[in-house]
Design an enzyme around this catalytic site. Structure first.
Site, PDB file in Angstrom:
ATOM      1  N   ARG A 274     -17.427 -12.239 -29.833  1.00 18.99           N
ATOM      2  CA  ARG A 274     -16.964 -12.843 -30.642  1.00 18.99           C
ATOM      3  C   ARG A 274     -17.689 -12.472 -32.200  1.00 18.99           C
ATOM      4  O   ARG A 274     -16.916 -12.759 -32.993  1.00 18.99           O
ATOM      5  CB  ARG A 274     -18.114 -13.770 -30.159  1.00 18.99           C
ATOM      6  CG  ARG A 274     -17.845 -14.940 -28.942  1.00 18.99           C
ATOM      7  CD  ARG A 274     -19.327 -15.872 -28.677  1.00 18.99           C
ATOM      8  NE  ARG A 274     -18.561 -16.137 -27.185  1.00 18.99           N
ATOM      9  CZ  ARG A 274     -19.400 -15.929 -26.452  1.00 18.99           C
ATOM     10  NH1 ARG A 274     -19.620 -14.925 -26.274  1.00 18.99           N
ATOM     11  NH2 ARG A 274     -18.924 -17.102 -25.171  1.00 18.99           N
TER      12      ARG A 274
ATOM     13  N   ASP B  69     -14.096  -0.774 -27.813  1.00 22.07           N
ATOM     14  CA  ASP B  69     -15.047  -1.551 -27.410  1.00 22.07           C
ATOM     15  C   ASP B  69     -14.829  -1.291 -25.778  1.00 22.07           C
ATOM     16  O   ASP B  69     -13.533  -1.971 -25.404  1.00 22.07           O
ATOM     17  CB  ASP B  69     -14.957  -3.229 -27.034  1.00 22.07           C
ATOM     18  CG  ASP B  69     -15.975  -4.366 -27.099  1.00 22.07           C
ATOM     19  OD1 ASP B  69     -16.344  -3.879 -25.597  1.00 22.07           O
ATOM     20  OD2 ASP B  69     -16.216  -4.915 -27.255  1.00 22.07           O
TER      21      ASP B  69
ATOM     22  N   ARG C 291     -28.012  -4.472 -34.914  1.00 23.23           N
ATOM     23  CA  ARG C 291     -29.604  -4.048 -34.419  1.00 23.23           C
ATOM     24  C   ARG C 291     -29.586  -2.750 -34.866  1.00 23.23           C
ATOM     25  O   ARG C 291     -28.489  -1.664 -35.486  1.00 23.23           O
ATOM     26  CB  ARG C 291     -29.984  -3.442 -32.534  1.00 23.23           C
ATOM     27  CG  ARG C 291     -30.186  -5.689 -32.223  1.00 23.23           C
ATOM     28  CD  ARG C 291     -31.835  -5.696 -32.172  1.00 23.23           C
ATOM     29  NE  ARG C 291     -30.830  -6.965 -31.730  1.00 23.23           N
ATOM     30  CZ  ARG C 291     -30.701  -8.583 -31.822  1.00 23.23           C
ATOM     31  NH1 ARG C 291     -29.790  -8.615 -33.008  1.00 23.23           N
ATOM     32  NH2 ARG C 291     -30.700  -9.359 -31.174  1.00 23.23           N
TER      33      ARG C 291
ATOM     34  N   ASP D  45     -28.779  -4.766 -42.386  1.00 22.97           N
ATOM     35  CA  ASP D  45     -29.507  -6.640 -42.049  1.00 22.97           C
ATOM     36  C   ASP D  45     -30.820  -6.622 -41.124  1.00 22.97           C
ATOM     37  O   ASP D  45     -31.691  -7.336 -41.119  1.00 22.97           O
ATOM     38  CB  ASP D  45     -28.587  -7.452 -41.898  1.00 22.97           C
ATOM     39  CG  ASP D  45     -29.072  -8.661 -42.132  1.00 22.97           C
ATOM     40  OD1 ASP D  45     -29.469  -9.385 -42.968  1.00 22.97           O
ATOM     41  OD2 ASP D  45     -29.144  -9.403 -40.409  1.00 22.97           O
TER      42      ASP D  45
ATOM     43  N   GLU E  56     -38.947  -4.499 -37.865  1.00 19.04           N
ATOM     44  CA  GLU E  56     -38.891  -5.089 -38.336  1.00 19.04           C
ATOM     45  C   GLU E  56     -40.365  -6.315 -38.528  1.00 19.04           C
ATOM     46  O   GLU E  56     -40.717  -6.593 -37.742  1.00 19.04           O
ATOM     47  CB  GLU E  56     -37.981  -6.406 -38.122  1.00 19.04           C
ATOM     48  CG  GLU E  56     -36.683  -5.879 -37.956  1.00 19.04           C
ATOM     49  CD  GLU E  56     -35.524  -6.484 -37.702  1.00 19.04           C
ATOM     50  OE1 GLU E  56     -35.585  -7.908 -37.547  1.00 19.04           O
ATOM     51  OE2 GLU E  56     -33.982  -6.405 -38.056  1.00 19.04           O
TER      52      GLU E  56
ATOM     53  N   HIS F 203     -32.412  -9.501 -41.943  1.00 16.68           N
ATOM     54  CA  HIS F 203     -32.612  -9.757 -41.107  1.00 16.68           C
ATOM     55  C   HIS F 203     -32.062 -11.508 -41.384  1.00 16.68           C
ATOM     56  O   HIS F 203     -32.167 -12.219 -40.537  1.00 16.68           O
ATOM     57  CB  HIS F 203     -33.520 -10.250 -39.855  1.00 16.68           C
ATOM     58  CG  HIS F 203     -32.715 -10.125 -39.071  1.00 16.68           C
ATOM     59  ND1 HIS F 203     -33.581  -9.469 -37.669  1.00 16.68           N
ATOM     60  CD2 HIS F 203     -31.851 -10.500 -38.192  1.00 16.68           C
ATOM     61  CE1 HIS F 203     -32.641  -9.494 -36.022  1.00 16.68           C
ATOM     62  NE2 HIS F 203     -31.880 -10.027 -36.512  1.00 16.68           N
TER      63      HIS F 203
ATOM     64  N   ALA G  69     -28.650 -12.341 -41.056  1.00 19.18           N
ATOM     65  CA  ALA G  69     -27.059 -13.085 -40.652  1.00 19.18           C
ATOM     66  C   ALA G  69     -26.927 -13.805 -40.378  1.00 19.18           C
ATOM     67  O   ALA G  69     -25.885 -14.055 -40.467  1.00 19.18           O
ATOM     68  CB  ALA G  69     -26.884 -11.382 -39.797  1.00 19.18           C
TER      69      ALA G  69
END
Length: 321
Positions: A152, A172, A233, A257, A262, A281, A283
């Site tokens: 997506r 993919d 990730r 990001d 983290e 992070h 997004a």
């Protein structure tokens, strides 16, 4: 029968309202719980609604003998032990569509910031300098964007990149070719994506195959001067290898990001490099996305507990038992 739903993190009040207005649901929503308090609070929980900051591991699942469902307000479920949940017949569900647009827009924003040195230019001016020549950038038009993971989010990025007149290619192995063809995005072998991409945007899950996939070996197969964007990730990247490539010029820049740990440690090899753009992070951190994923997660829990309807199941084997 009344089901107890525990929400051990901060979610939008609209989600709490859905739960509170559902007959047969009792809600406990104390806000963000520390680990010790969480392990006590789950003792009588029938369902959990969590975000990325809560780890639903085997220990937590063991402490919740009544647990039937975990709903993740977001797409990633790497903070949930799916094997432990399946063993205990706990259905794990996520909200994969809720933060698609926010993540896609952030990825494009990172690409632009990286290309035009926007954070560095801002900081320079804030410090009283006027360094126009130091921050000459590059255009996106005419460049090739390689997307690793055309789900997506990858698809949303592809359409936006095409609006910038970029050529988009992707890797993919799980996507039906007809979907990629409809997007006018060629599906290629990973090595070919590496070799042809001016920009490489990562949108893969962390698996045995993808963990550390951006490393010295794969970077050596990339076009010299490529730029890497990661809003998926942190574990997809070997940080030390990427830092070395940024120093040698094999990789011209990176925009990140996400991080394997983290928040990242202060001695992280990519923090402080002049050709890396960082965000903490962010997004999925739009008010729009946070409302959407919270509401979707609440509805998933209500539907499952009251109607037995399971959607967006991340451990489908649990439904076979």
């Amino acid at each position: 029968m009344t089901f107890h739903v525990l929400v051990p993190d901060n979610v939008h009040q609209k989600a709490i309202g859905i739960l509170e207005s559902s007959a047969g649901i009792r809600v406990t929503a104390p806000g963000k719980l520390e680990r010790a308090a969480l392990l006590k609070s789950v003792a009588d929980a029938d369902a959990l609604i969590i975000r990325s900051g809560v780890t639903a591991d085997a220990e937590l699942i063991e402490k919740a003998p009544q647990l039937k469902a975990i709903a993740r307000a977001g797409v990633g479920v790497d903070n949930v032990d799916l094997d432990a949940a399946t063993a205990r017949a706990v259905v794990v569900m996520n909200t994969p569509g809720g933060n698609t647009i926010s993540t896609a827009e952030h990825s494009i924003g990172l690409m632009l910031a990286l290309s035009r040195h926007i954070p560095q230019g801002h900081q320079s001016l804030a410090e009283g300098r006027w360094d126009r020549k130091a921050f000459t950038g590059v255009e996106l038009k005419g460049k090739t964007l390689g997307i690793v993971g055309l789900g997506r989010i990858g698809q949303a990025i592809a359409s936006r990149a095409q609006a910038f007149e970029m050529s988009v290619i992707a890797h993919d192995p799980y996507l039906p070719p007809a979907i990629a063809a409809a997007l006018d995005v060629p599906l290629l072998a990973l090595d070919e994506v590496y070799a042809r991409s001016d920009y490489l945007s990562l949108h893969a899950l962390v698996t045995i195959e993808t963990r550390g996939m951006i490393n010295a070996d794969s970077i050596a197969r990339m076009k010299r001067g490529a730029r890497i964007i990661n809003a998926a990730r942190g574990a997809l990247i070997n940080s030390a290898d990427l830092a070395a490539a940024l120093g040698s010029g094999q990789v011209a820049g990176a925009a990140l990001d996400v991080y394997e740990q983290e928040p990242p440690p202060t001695d992280h090899p990519l923090i402080g490099l002049p050709n890396v753009v960082h965000t903490p992070h962010l997004a999925a951190s739009t008010s729009d996305a946070q409302v959407t994923v919270a509401v979707e997660a609440a509805q998933l829990v209500v539907d499952y507990l009251l109607e037995g309807v399971a959607a967006n199941v991340c451990n489908p084997a649990v439904l076979e038992s």
